[in-house]
Design a protein around this motif. Structure first.
Motif, PDB file in Angstrom:
ATOM      1  N   SER A   1      48.416  33.859  48.792  1.00  0.00           N
ATOM      2  CA  SER A   1      47.219  33.199  49.312  1.00  0.00           C
ATOM      3  C   SER A   1      46.215  34.195  49.890  1.00  0.00           C
ATOM      4  N   PRO A   2      46.616  35.249  50.632  1.00  0.00           N
ATOM      5  CA  PRO A   2      45.606  36.224  51.067  1.00  0.00           C
ATOM      6  C   PRO A   2      44.946  36.937  49.894  1.00  0.00           C
TER       7      PRO A   2
ATOM      8  N   LEU B   1      40.978  36.166  49.419  1.00  0.00           N
ATOM      9  CA  LEU B   1      40.138  37.333  49.650  1.00  0.00           C
ATOM     10  C   LEU B   1      39.660  37.943  48.333  1.00  0.00           C
TER      11      LEU B   1
ATOM     12  N   SER C   1      52.655  33.570  52.005  1.00  0.00           N
ATOM     13  CA  SER C   1      52.611  34.865  52.685  1.00  0.00           C
ATOM     14  C   SER C   1      52.333  36.023  51.745  1.00  0.00           C
TER      15      SER C   1
ATOM     16  N   THR D   1      46.114  42.720  55.256  1.00  0.00           N
ATOM     17  CA  THR D   1      45.290  42.911  54.055  1.00  0.00           C
ATOM     18  C   THR D   1      43.875  43.337  54.414  1.00  0.00           C
TER      19      THR D   1
ATOM     20  N   GLY E   1      49.440  43.841  52.383  1.00  0.00           N
ATOM     21  CA  GLY E   1      49.582  42.469  52.864  1.00  0.00           C
ATOM     22  C   GLY E   1      50.667  41.707  52.135  1.00  0.00           C
TER      23      GLY E   1
ATOM     24  N   PHE F   1      47.302  38.104  56.161  1.00  0.00           N
ATOM     25  CA  PHE F   1      45.842  38.161  56.098  1.00  0.00           C
ATOM     26  C   PHE F   1      45.303  39.337  56.903  1.00  0.00           C
TER      27      PHE F   1
END
Length: 592
Positions: A473-474, A478, A470, A537, A493, A534
Motif C-alpha cells: 500500500s505505501p 506513493l 504493510s 518509505t 519501506g 509509510f
C-alpha cells in the motif's frame, strides 16, 4: 454429522456448469496474454462479478458468520473492512494502475522506479501474500469435509488443491474469469436463500432461540443435553458454576466436575464433554456474556487497539492482494477499472448482509461451537439445528454449494495470481512455465496448510491483509501520487513493514503452539507496521533523491492522463521470454 445426498447433489450442480464454463473458455487460451490478463478485454460488469466471486472466500462465506457468532459487534468490522478496502482502491489506485500498462505489481514498480532489485523483492512478498491467503482457503476446505465426512482435515485440503490446480493449469485467467463471475451469483443465492428461510423459521416461532435471547445478560445455554468432542486443545472461560461430565482423551469412563465461576479450564484434543440441559456454555474465545457480545470494545484497550489495527489492515491491504490487483490489468482502460470497482462495492455490500444475520442466529441455536472454538462451522450446523429433517438438509445443501463455490473461486484466483508472478518473474514467461508455476504454488500452499495450526478463517485472512497493507500500500499510493518516491525508499519501506509483520506472524505461531497468551500486536500488527512502512518509505526517499528515475514526469502523465488522450502503453511479457504457442488473431472485443 454426515453428508446428505442433497448436499452432494447441490455441489455437483454447481461443479458441472463451472467446469463446463472453464473448459470452454480454456479452448480460447493460447498465449501468455490469455493466461495472465485475459487479453485485457474483460468488460467492467463481468470483471466486477469475477472480482467479487474470487474475493468472497471461505473467510467471507464461513468466517464472517463464525466471527459474528463469537465476537458479536466487534466482528462486524470484518465485512465493513473487506468492502471499504475497495473504496480506497477505487479512489487511489485502480485507474492509474491500469493506465500503467503493467502485467503485475512488480512490473509496475520496475516501470515506475526502474529497479530490478525492487522488482525481485516485490515478487517475493507478493508470492508470500498469495500463498498465505491461499492457506486458509485450503484449511476451510478441510474443515468442511471433516465436518460432513469422517475423514482427516488434510483430505479436504489436498482434494481442493488438486481440483483448483487442474482448472487453473487448463486456461489461466481467461478460463477462470467467466467461472468466477458465475460463482459470485451462486454464492449470493446460496447465502441469501438460507438466510431468508431461517429468518422465516425464527420469526414464526415467536420466541428467542433455545440458547436464549441475544439481549440477555447471561451467556448462551444448552437447550438439551449436549455432548461435545474437542478437535483441538482449548482453554475455556467459565462465568457461572458449570457442572460437566468430562471424559479425558484415551479414557473409557467419564467423571463429573464442577467448574467454578470466573475460572479457566484447559482441555486437550480428544476430550469429550457432556453438558446438561440449561447449563451455560463456557467460551473458548470471545465475549462470554451476551451483554459484552453486543457491546463493541468490551475487551478494553487491547481489544480496541486490535480493532483499529484490523480496520487499517483491511482498508489498506486490499490494494496489495495479488488476486485482486491482477484483475484490473484485464480491463480495457482506466475508466473501466474504476467502474469495475464501483460495481464491486455494490456486489460485496449486498452479499455481506446475510452472513451477519446468520452469525447472530447461530449464537442462539448452536452454542456448542463456542466450546469447541470451531465457530467457522456455524453455517454448516445451523440449518439442521433450526430445521430438523428434510427441510434442514435441503437448506444445508444450498449452503454447502455456496461454500464449495467460495473455496474453488478464491483458490483459483489466488493460484492464477501467484502462478502469473512466478511464470513471468522467475521463469521465462511461456505458457508452459505458467502451468509449472501453478503446480509449484499449489504444492507450497497445501504443505503450509497441513503444517500450520488451524485458526479462525477470518483471523488467518486478516494476517494476509496486514502483510499486504504493510508492504504494497505505501508503494502503490506513493508511487501513483508522489513524484518524490525513489527505489531505495520503496525497498526500505517494503522490507521493514513486511519484516515486522513476519515477526508478528512467527510470534503468533510459536505462542499458539506453546499455549501462551497472544498480545494484540501478534494477532493483528497493521496499526504499527503500516504507519512505519509509510514513514520509512518517505524518509528514505527524501534522503536518496538520486534514486528518482529520470522519466518520472512522463510516467506520472501516463498514470493520470484521461484515457481518450491515448497515453496508455501496455507492456508485454515477451520481455521476460518468448511466448509459447501461437496467439489468436485479432485484439478481441469487449463491451463496457
Amino acid at each position: 454429522m454426515q453428508l446428505n445426498p442433497w448436499a452432494l447433489t447441490a455441489v455437483v450442480l454447481v461443479a458441472v456448469p463451472a467446469y463446463y464454463l472453464g473448459s470452454r473458455a480454456s479452448r480460447f487460451a493460447s498465449s501468455t496474454q490469455d493466461f495472465l490478463v485475459a487479453r485485457r478485454t474483460v468488460r467492467s460488469r463481468r470483471n466486477a462479478a469475477a472480482i467479487s466471486g474470487e474475493f468472497l472466500s471461505a473467510a467471507s462465506f464461513l468466517g464472517v458468520a463464525g466471527i459474528v457468532l463469537k465476537e458479536g459487534a466487534d466482528g462486524l468490522w470484518y465485512p465493513i473492512g473487506f468492502t471499504a478496502g475497495y473504496l480506497a482502491l477505487m479512489l487511489f489506485v485502480a485507474a492509474p494502475l491500469r493506465r500503467s500498462g503493467a502485467y503485475t505489481v512488480p512490473d509496475f514498480l520496475q516501470a515506475r522506479l526502474g529497479s530490478v532489485v525492487l522488482r525481485r523483492f516485490a515478487t517475493t512478498f507478493m508470492v508470500c501474500i498469495g500463498v498465505l491467503y491461499l492457506v486458509p482457503q485450503l484449511q476451510g476446505a478441510g474443515l468442511v469435509v471433516s465436518t460432513v465426512l469422517p475423514v482427516p482435515v488434510w483430505v479436504g485440503a489436498a482434494g481442493m488443491t488438486v481440483l483448483v490446480a487442474v482448472n487453473v493449469i487448463g486456461g489461466g485467467m481467461r478460463a477462470i474469469t467467466l467461472v468466477q463471475a458465475f460463482q459470485y451469483w451462486v454464492k449470493l443465492f446460496a447465502i441469501a436463500v438460507p438466510a431468508f428461510a431461517l429468518c422465516v423459521v425464527f420469526l414464526s416461532t415467536g420466541r428467542p432461540g433455545p440458547a436464549g435471547a441475544l439481549d440477555s445478560p447471561a451467556p448462551p445455554v444448552f437447550a438439551e443435553e449436549t455432548t461435545v468432542d474437542l478437535q483441538t486443545d482449548v482453554t475455556l472461560r467459565v462465568t457461572t458454576l458449570t457442572p460437566v461430565w468430562v471424559q479425558e482423551p484415551g479414557a473409557k469412563t467419564e467423571h463429573l466436575e464442577a467448574w467454578a465461576a470466573g475460572t479457566t479450564t484447559h482441555l486437550h484434543r480428544g476430550a469429550r464433554l457432556t453438558f446438561s440441559a440449561g447449563t451455560p456454555a463456557p467460551v473458548a474465545d470471545g465475549p462470554a456474556n451476551n451483554t459484552d457480545w453486543l457491546r463493541p470494545g468490551s475487551g478494553g484497550l487491547p481489544d480496541m487497539l486490535r480493532t483499529y489495527s484490523l480496520i487499517m489492515a483491511l482498508v489498506f491491504g486490499t490494494m496489495g492482494l495479488p488476486h485482486v490487483l491482477v484483475r484490473y490489468y484485464t480491463n480495457p482502460d482506466g475508466k473501466a477499472a474504476r467502474r469495475t470497482t464501483a460495481h464491486v462495492l455494490l456486489l460485496l455490500g449486498l452479499f455481506y448482509l446475510f452472513p451477519i444475520v446468520l452469525g447472530a442466529m447461530a449464537r442462539m441455536y448452536v452454542p456448542r461451537l463456542l466450546v469447541t472454538n470451531q465457530t467457522d462451522a456455524a453455517l454448516v450446523w445451523l440449518p439442521t439445528t433450526m430445521l430438523p429433517g428434510l427441510a434442514g438438509q435441503l437448506v444445508g445443501a444450498v449452503i454447502m454449494a455456496g461454500v464449495f463455490s467460495a473455496l474453488v473461486s478464491t483458490s483459483s484466483g489466488l493460484l492464477v495470481g501467484v502462478a502469473g508472478l512466478l511464470s513471468t518473474e522467475v521463469f521465462r514467461g511461456r505458457t508452459s512455465h505458467f502451468r509449472t508455476a501453478a503446480a509449484v504454488a499449489a504444492l507450497m500452499a497445501v504443505a503450509i496448510a497441513m503444517v500450520l495450526r488451524p485458526t479462525d478463517l477470518a483471523t488467518s485472512v486478516g494476517i494476509s491483509f496486514a502483510l499486504a497493507a504493510s508492504t504494497f500500500s505505501p508503494l502503490l499510493v506513493l508511487g501513483v501520487w508522489w513524484r518524490g518516491l525513489t527505489w531505495p525508499g520503496a525497498l526500505a519501506g517494503m522490507v521493514i513493514g513486511g519484516g515486522l509483520v513476519i515477526v508478528a506472524l512467527c510470534s503468533y505461531a510459536l505462542n499458539g503452539y506453546g499455549g501462551r497468551h497472544l498480545s494484540w500486536f501478534t494477532v493483528q500488527p497493521a496499526l504499527i507496521t503500516v504507519p512505519i512502512a509509510f514513514v520509512v518509505t518517505i524518509l528514505v526517499s527524501l534522503a536518496t533523491r538520486g534514486g528518482r528515475p529520470a522519466d518520472v514526469n512522463a510516467f506520472m502523465l501516463r498514470l493520470h492522463a484521461p484515457d481518450p488522450l491515448g497515453f496508455t502503453r501496455d507492456r508485454t511479457p515477451a520481455r521476460f521470454g518468448q511466448v509459447a504457442g501461437r496467439p489468436r488473431a485479432g485484439r478481441g472485443r469487449h463491451r463496457k
